[in-house]
Design a protein around this motif. Structure first.
Motif, PDB file in Angstrom:
ATOM      1  N   TYR A 195       0.817  -1.167   0.015  1.00 47.42           N
ATOM      2  CA  TYR A 195      -0.007   0.061   0.074  1.00 47.42           C
ATOM      3  C   TYR A 195       1.004   1.404  -0.051  1.00 47.42           C
ATOM      4  O   TYR A 195       2.005   1.080   0.516  1.00 47.42           O
ATOM      5  CB  TYR A 195      -1.054  -0.025   1.236  1.00 47.42           C
ATOM      6  N   THR A 198      -1.411   8.283   0.859  1.00 48.56           N
ATOM      7  CA  THR A 198      -2.154   9.153  -0.085  1.00 48.56           C
ATOM      8  C   THR A 198      -1.637  10.528   0.338  1.00 48.56           C
ATOM      9  O   THR A 198      -0.706  10.740   1.415  1.00 48.56           O
ATOM     10  CB  THR A 198      -3.737   9.077   0.057  1.00 48.56           C
ATOM     11  N   LEU A 230     -12.025   9.769   2.026  1.00 50.94           N
ATOM     12  CA  LEU A 230     -12.189   8.750   0.959  1.00 50.94           C
ATOM     13  C   LEU A 230     -13.698   9.168   0.081  1.00 50.94           C
ATOM     14  O   LEU A 230     -13.993   8.529  -0.798  1.00 50.94           O
ATOM     15  CB  LEU A 230     -12.602   7.428   1.632  1.00 50.94           C
ATOM     16  N   TYR A 240     -15.119   0.672   2.082  1.00 47.68           N
ATOM     17  CA  TYR A 240     -13.704   0.905   1.780  1.00 47.68           C
ATOM     18  C   TYR A 240     -12.519   0.401   2.762  1.00 47.68           C
ATOM     19  O   TYR A 240     -11.473   0.634   2.478  1.00 47.68           O
ATOM     20  CB  TYR A 240     -13.711   2.406   1.552  1.00 47.68           C
ATOM     21  N   TYR A 244      -8.208   0.451   2.318  1.00 49.80           N
ATOM     22  CA  TYR A 244      -7.596   1.377   2.537  1.00 49.80           C
ATOM     23  C   TYR A 244      -7.186   1.680   4.014  1.00 49.80           C
ATOM     24  O   TYR A 244      -8.055   2.259   4.868  1.00 49.80           O
ATOM     25  CB  TYR A 244      -8.678   2.796   2.258  1.00 49.80           C
ATOM     26  N   GLU A 284      -3.403   3.426   0.086  1.00 54.32           N
ATOM     27  CA  GLU A 284      -4.229   3.155  -0.968  1.00 54.32           C
ATOM     28  C   GLU A 284      -3.438   1.987  -1.639  1.00 54.32           C
ATOM     29  O   GLU A 284      -2.275   1.579  -1.597  1.00 54.32           O
ATOM     30  CB  GLU A 284      -4.585   4.148  -1.859  1.00 54.32           C
TER      31      GLU A 284
END
Length: 366
Positions: A195, A198, A230, A240, A244, A284
């Motif tokens: 991941y 962000t 988000l 989500y 995430y 993300e």
């Protein structure tokens, strides 16, 4: 190193143990992983077959080795030569593992020196005990310069029941460990994240550390802050959460913290502790096949011909790969780089003083 990795899917537990350990004569250390259903019988039969061996087991979502990924399968590593090792168990890990710190100290004292020595541990999952366990280990290992790696036990993915075992005894609120020295070279540790960060960064401003709940980020309800980042609302936020997670930033390092769910008063519950004033970043999904390729290349550069590797592979990553039809190929591709290895998948990963989630940890032996 002299060792064997074996596996069996035989229905009769005693026969499965014999098949998976075929060729082992007098192993110094046995690690084994299996589903929960037959785990207790495997534990007993393994100790009956090898009464003088140090034996540690854990339930797992899947067993991994160079031949592939195997569910409902007993997978065993037995090491006969090339290591020196001593192990024990911490009990009452959900309340007071520090009470058993002398067991760690007694194992460390057995070594003339701790060069090329590492601690491997497997702990009960689903009881929020990992940070207490790591604090106990750190009290001894940090001063001795002994790295630690390990994982929380797994199950079929329903968060129902996990077990670990030590020398023939099954436990549900414990941590089994072995401190082992590679007599033939070094041991290198790797931690892989699939991941990426962000632009959304938060500071935890109201937390319940013990229960792993953040009530506020930046002095605002945590679930509201997450939903805004988000571009969704709290009602749709749960869809989500698996994709995430958050990253806990410590200096230049980032450790993944998996979402568990939304709590009362729009708090967020996690699978690892978040401390007050922790700096967090929303993550993300990255291109995980590219990340894995880079990891394999790095290992190959560092240790072209590993003797053995032990892998801890998060249950959530395993489910993601399985959903994409990639889990078995992943296991084989890792074998192309690592050679012989054994891996298991559970509810958390540990490295030195940190507990985290959705990560792969490798201990590669020269």
């Amino acid at each position: 190193m002299e060792y064997r990795i074996g596996r069996s899917r035989k229905q009769q537990e005693e026969q499965a143990v014999k098949e998976a350990t075929e060729g082992l004569v007098n192993p110094k250390l046995i690690l084994f992983f299996s589903e929960a259903d037959n785990f207790t019988k495997y534990t007993v039969d393994m100790k009956n077959l090898f009464p003088d061996s140090l034996i540690i087991g854990s339930t797992t979502f899947v067993g991994l080795c160079k031949e592939g990924a195997y569910k409902d399968t007993l997978i065993v590593l037995g090491i006969e030569e090339g290591i020196e090792c001593y192990g024990d168990v911490l009990e009452e890990v959900d309340r007071y593992p520090l009470k058993y710190i002398d067991r760690i100290e007694n194992c460390v004292k057995q070594f003339k020196n701790t060069q090329n020595t590492i601690c491997f541990e497997v702990s009960s999952a689903l009881i929020s005990s990992e940070e207490l366990i790591l604090s106990t280990f750190s009290s001894v290992l940090v001063d001795k310069g002994i790295p630690l790696f390990g994982g929380s036990a797994g199950d079929r993915g329903n968060a129902e029941k996990t077990m670990i075992s030590f020398n023939g005894k099954v436990m549900e609120k414990a941590c089994a460990f072995v401190i082992l020295k590679n007599l033939g070279g070094g041991i290198k540790l790797y931690r892989e994240n699939i991941y990426r960060p962000t632009k959304w960064h938060f500071t935890a401003t109201k937390v319940d550390i013990r229960n792993r709940i953040v009530y506020e980020y930046n002095d605002q309800p945590a679930a509201q802050v997450m939903a805004k980042a988000l571009n969704t609302d709290i009602k749709n936020l749960p869809s989500y959460l698996d994709s995430y997670p958050l990253g806990r930033l410590i200096g230049n390092e980032m450790y993944i913290t998996a979402n568990q769910g939304i709590t009362d008063h729009n708090g967020m519950a996690y699978h690892a502790r978040v401390y007050n004033n922790s700096h967090m970043v929303l993550l993300e999904p990255d291109d995980y096949k590219e990340v894995l390729r880079r990891t394999r290349e790095q290992v190959k550069r560092d240790i072209p011909n590993p003797s053995l590797t032990i892998m801890i592979h998060c249950l959530a990553r395993s489910i993601l790969f399985e959903k994409d039809g990639y889990l078995n190929d992943f296991a084989k591709e890792m074998g192309n780089t690592l050679g012989n290895y054994i891996g298991f998948a559970g509810y958390g990963e540990q490295l030195n003083q940190q507990h985290f989630n959705q990560t792969m940890v490798l201990a590669v032996f020269e």
